[in-house]
Design a protein around this motif. Structure first.
Motif, short mmCIF file in Angstrom:
data_model
loop_
_atom_site.label_atom_id
_atom_site.label_comp_id
_atom_site.label_asym_id
_atom_site.label_seq_id
_atom_site.Cartn_x
_atom_site.Cartn_y
_atom_site.Cartn_z
N UNK A 21 0.85 -1.19 0.00
CA UNK A 21 0.00 0.00 0.00
C UNK A 21 0.88 1.23 0.00
N UNK A 22 0.60 2.19 -0.88
CA UNK A 22 1.35 3.46 -0.95
C UNK A 22 0.37 4.61 -0.91
N UNK A 23 0.87 5.77 -0.45
CA UNK A 23 -0.02 6.92 -0.32
C UNK A 23 0.78 8.20 -0.53
N UNK A 24 0.09 9.23 -1.05
CA UNK A 24 0.69 10.55 -1.22
C UNK A 24 0.52 11.41 0.03
N UNK A 25 -0.14 10.87 1.04
CA UNK A 25 -0.40 11.61 2.27
C UNK A 25 0.83 11.51 3.18
N UNK A 26 1.69 12.54 3.16
CA UNK A 26 2.92 12.51 3.95
C UNK A 26 2.66 12.65 5.44
N UNK A 54 -8.02 5.31 0.97
CA UNK A 54 -6.97 6.23 1.44
C UNK A 54 -5.60 5.98 0.83
N UNK A 55 -5.44 4.82 0.16
CA UNK A 55 -4.13 4.51 -0.40
C UNK A 55 -4.29 3.66 -1.65
N UNK A 56 -3.21 3.58 -2.39
CA UNK A 56 -3.19 2.76 -3.60
C UNK A 56 -2.63 1.39 -3.24
N UNK A 57 -3.38 0.33 -3.68
CA UNK A 57 -2.96 -1.05 -3.39
C UNK A 57 -2.43 -1.65 -4.68
N UNK A 58 -1.17 -2.17 -4.58
CA UNK A 58 -0.52 -2.67 -5.79
C UNK A 58 0.14 -4.01 -5.49
N UNK A 59 0.02 -4.93 -6.44
CA UNK A 59 0.63 -6.26 -6.27
C UNK A 59 2.11 -6.18 -6.61
#
Length: 882
Positions: A62-67, A94-99
């Motif tokens: 999971x990645x996010x632009x919310x620092x 709230x976040x991007x989920x990527x395999x």
């Protein structure tokens, strides 16, 4: 996989396992398995979720632009339910989920999941409990972070104050070491003198590393608890600073102040990265814990037990070796201070800069910073910081010194002119020396008829002995021996081009002094046995012999090898020059900070106000001279220096003999040889004095016309006076040993008496302190005889200078066959000569006593025997000279 199997899997692998079997069965009936390839985004941040995903197999991130919320960026494990809260609360992802790899997912569409949640309200209650648990966890984490912040706040280092200022090789190397230390998490030792901002270097290492976002704290080791609880924490109690720091950096400042009880625990931490919380007495010892803290140790001096376990050490160079950075440091501090106060930035005059560069700064950067700030305050609104403002800056080596070149500019101009010494040497001395040799060999052979012999023994010896306390080795600047050596060197190189041999300094330093000692011994014997004082051609042979040595070694070696290491006259000059009240030196700060060519040492072309020269003929650098021994006052360095660093100073006579002097055994041997030479020159007077004072029953018939008797008596005269200092020193050692033994016995006896007290009460007994007397080495104390030896030789030659030197005019006429009996003479009365000789000896004895006290730095009583030896020698000289 069947529906019952899926229910079991959900119960065992996912948070949904607490739901009822009926609810899980409803969810399982709608689940479909989906294979998603790697590097595929299944959820996009900021969009409504399309389905509920449960990870069955694979790696997902999971990645996010919310620092502001770094917790949104994490890895997801199998069994994680993705979009569960968002689907129930109808929120965006709230976040991007990527395999990251190929993944197997259980999928329930959003619409199907909404139907199930409407049918089974328990799912909403489950999510509420889940949110409450997360909230409690966040509250606990917040409380811990708040506690952690409170504990770390007193020690936090919020930023590095400044970088490394300067462009010298030391500054460049220091920056490289900081970068190298910042690129890993090894423990670091930063050590050096006080005032070098070593804690700032530690901060630079941390903030230049990948862990810069982690906290960094600095603890003074002197305030740590002896138990170590504040650092390691307590069992079942409050955590220590190591645990609160996590992956941060710990600066242990002033490690030399660390309590001894903590040394094993700290060394273990450095070696194994583990620590053990402190347990109270009676409690079980806690298990060791792993520490991820990066440790930087700051110290003024190293501790061997710590240093052995440090993986990287940085020695911070003191400011005195970074003189090239002083200008940059001053500019930086001025800018810093002026900007903070809103002042106009003042400039530093070149004279002020030179003065600062000549200072050693024992307080290093801290002292320089405070010095600059004080100067700006004192200057008020002046646009320049002048030399006078830095009035407190004065080096120890420059104390009690006055630069005569600044006081008398005309003296500087003369010493830098072509006249000094080249035109005098090559225009007058070369011709004059050749004329002297011709007169010695072809003229009359006695001193009363040969004016050259008169000048050599009556004028020259007394004159240049008298000059030693004032101008040191000034004679060597005009020495004809090396002038002919240099002429021969230049001619031979022109006729036979080649490379001259380099100096073998180690061998020359080891054996050169003993060679000139032996050579001087032979000269003394030759002078006495063959009556050189009254034989012109033999005196000429002596001058030719010394000149031949200078010429031979000038043909073989670079520069003045003979003059520095082998010349007997040069060795004596260098010894007596130590007593001089003048010196030629250079300002170390300017030389190390500004000079890059070392023209005074190596030679080179003209640069600035520096002239073209061949460099120092004795291979001496004026900033590195420890005494006057290796300076012939040729002023080559003064002419070559483009930075006005060279100084001709007035100073207390012989000050370096009790400050920076290095004793040498061959110099002491030469010193006592010159002492024996005084008695050697007075053999007839010694015979008369002994017969008269001791009323011997037999006649001491010294037959000085018999060669072998004369030789034996000459050797005895050279050796016997030397026994007085040796006997005095031997007795000093004996008395010191006896006194030390008595003191030890008294102390031991008093301690035994204290222990044997029967009734247990304490008895007050005065115990003599173990102040063991350690006399200085013989070679060091021997330099205390130097004024006596110089004074004795001068007193001897005063008889010739004042009794015969005034007859120079009639003797000069007689030399060329003319009648000079009517010419005036100026001869002192014998009583006047005796008076001056006596005054010279008394003054020499007093100076020797004072110099001995200065060198030894011990009580007058402990040096009484050496003072007695000086007085005995002085009295004996009085008896045979006055």
């Amino acid at each position: 996989m069947t529906s019952p199997d899926i229910v079991i899997w959900l119960q065992e692998r996912t948070p949904l396992g607490i739901l009822a079997d009926e609810v899980l069965g409803a969810i399982a009936s709608e689940m479909t398995e989906k294979i998603v390839p790697s590097d595929t985004e299944i959820v996009i941040e900021g969009t409504l979720p399309e389905a509920l995903y449960i990870i069955k197999q694979g790696r997902i991130e999971a990645t996010s632009n919310n620092s502001k919320n770094p917790a949104l960026c994490c890895g997801l494990l199998p069994g994680t339910a993705i979009n569960l809260k968002e689907l129930l609360l109808n929120e965006i992802a709230p976040s991007t989920i990527k395999t990251l790899t190929e993944c197997h997912l259980w999928v329930v569409s959003a619409a199907k999941f909404a139907e199930i949640t409407n049918q089974y309200p328990e799912i909403a209650q489950f999510v509420s409990r889940l949110l409450a648990a997360e909230l409690a966890q966040l509250a606990s984490a917040f409380t811990y972070e708040q506690e952690r912040s409170l504990e770390l706040r007193p020690y936090l280092v919020t930023k590095a104050q400044r970088g490394i200022v300067g462009s010298s090789r030391y500054a460049v190397k220091l920056r490289e070491q900081i970068r190298e230390a910042a690129n890993n998490r090894k423990s670091v030792l930063v050590f050096g003198e006080p005032g070098l901002e070593k804690d700032n270097i530690a901060a630079l290492i941390h903030y230049g590393s990948a862990s810069r976002r982690e906290p960094i704290i600095k603890i003074n080791c002197g305030i740590l608890q002896v138990s170590g609880a504040d650092l390691f924490g307590r069992v079942g109690g409050k955590p220590g600073l190591l645990e609160y720091l996590g992956n941060g950096t710990l600066i242990l400042n002033n490690i030399q102040e660390l309590p001894k009880e903590l040394l094993p625990a700290v060394t273990n931490l450095l070696q194994t990265n583990t620590f053990t919380p402190v347990s109270r007495s009676g409690e079980t010892v806690a298990e060791s814990r792993i520490s991820n803290v990066r440790i930087i140790i700051v110290s003024e001096k190293t501790i061997s037990a710590i240093k052995r376990r440090i993986e990287y050490a940085i020695k911070v160079p003191p400011l005195r070796v970074r003189k090239a950075d002083i200008r940059s440091q001053i500019e930086y501090y001025i800018s810093l201070y002026a900007r903070s106060r809103g002042l106009t930035k003042p400039a530093v005059t070149p004279e002020a800069l030179r003065r600062l560069q000549s200072y050693d700064f024992p307080g290093n950067l801290k002292e320089l910073e405070s010095l600059v700030e004080r100067a700006i305050v004192q200057a008020e609104n002046n646009r320049e910081l002048t030399e006078e403002i830095f009035w407190a800056v004065e080096t120890k080596k420059k104390r009690f010194r006055v630069n005569l070149l600044n006081i008398y500019p005309g003296l500087r101009r003369f010493l830098r002119s072509d006249w000094y010494p080249d035109k005098i040497n090559y225009g007058i001395t070369t011709i004059g020396f050749a004329f002297i040799l011709v007169v010695l060999f072809l003229g009359p052979q006695t001193r009363d008829k040969n004016f050259v012999l008169n000048i050599f023994w009556d004028w020259w010896w007394a004159g240049f002995l008298f000059l030693f306390p004032f101008l040191g080795r000034i004679w060597c600047a005009f020495c004809p021996f090396m002038i002919y050596g240099e002429i021969t060197q230049k001619l031979s190189l022109k006729l036979f081009p080649r490379h001259l041999k380099k100096w073998q300094r180690e061998k020359a330093e080891k054996w050169g002094g003993w060679f000139l000692f032996g050579f001087f011994s032979l000269i003394f014997l030759w002078e006495e046995l063959w009556n050189l004082e009254d034989t012109a051609y033999l005196s000429g042979c002596l001058l030719l012999l010394i000149t031949a040595g200078a010429v031979l070694f000038s043909v073989l070696f670079e520069r003045r090898f003979w003059c520095r290491y082998l010349c007997p006259i040069g060795g004596m000059n260098g010894l007596f020059a130590k007593l001089s009240m003048t010196e030629l030196r250079a300002q170390q700060g300017i030389c190390s900070a500004t000079c890059t060519t070392y023209q005074c040492y190596k030679g080179g072309v003209a640069k600035g106000e520096g002239m073209e020269t061949n460099g120092c003929p004795l291979y001496s650098h004026p900033a590195q001279l420890q005494d006057n021994r290796d300076c012939v006052l040729c002023m080559t360095c003064l002419k070559a220096c483009p930075h006005r660093s060279v100084e001709f100073n007035l100073r207390p006579p012989g000050i370096e003999l009790w400050t920076t002097h290095v004793a040498r055994s061959y110099e002491v041997a030469l010193l006592f040889l010159l002492l024996g030479g005084i008695f050697l020159h007075r053999l007839p007077e010694m015979k008369v004095w002994l017969n008269f004072n001791f009323n011997l029953s037999f006649d001491l018939s010294f037959d000085l016309t018999n060669f072998w008797q004369h030789l034996v008596l000459s050797l005895l005269a050279l050796m016997i006076p030397v026994t007085v200092p040796f006997i005095a020193y031997g007795l000093m050692l004996g008395f010191c040993w006896l006194k030390n033994k008595i003191n030890k016995n008294i102390n031991n006896q008093n301690r035994r008496l204290t222990r044997m007290n029967a009734d247990g009460t304490s008895i007050s007994i005065a115990v003599v302190k173990d102040n063991l007397i350690k006399p200085r080495k013989f070679v060091e104390l021997s330099y205390g005889y130097l004024p006596l030896v110089l004074g004795g030789n001068l007193a001897h030659y005063l008889r010739l200078a004042l009794g015969e030197g005034g007859k120079i005019l009639p003797v000069a006429f007689t030399t060329f066959g003319l009648n000079g009996s009517s010419l005036p003479i100026l001869v002192a009365h014998p009583a006047v000569i005796s008076f001056l000789q006596g005054i010279t000896l008394v003054f020499a004895v007093l100076c020797s006593v004072i110099l001995t006290q200065k060198i030894a730095r011990q009580s007058l009583r402990s040096l009484l025997l050496q003072h007695l030896a000086i007085i005995i020698l002085g009295v004996s000289m009085w008896a045979i000279i006055v």
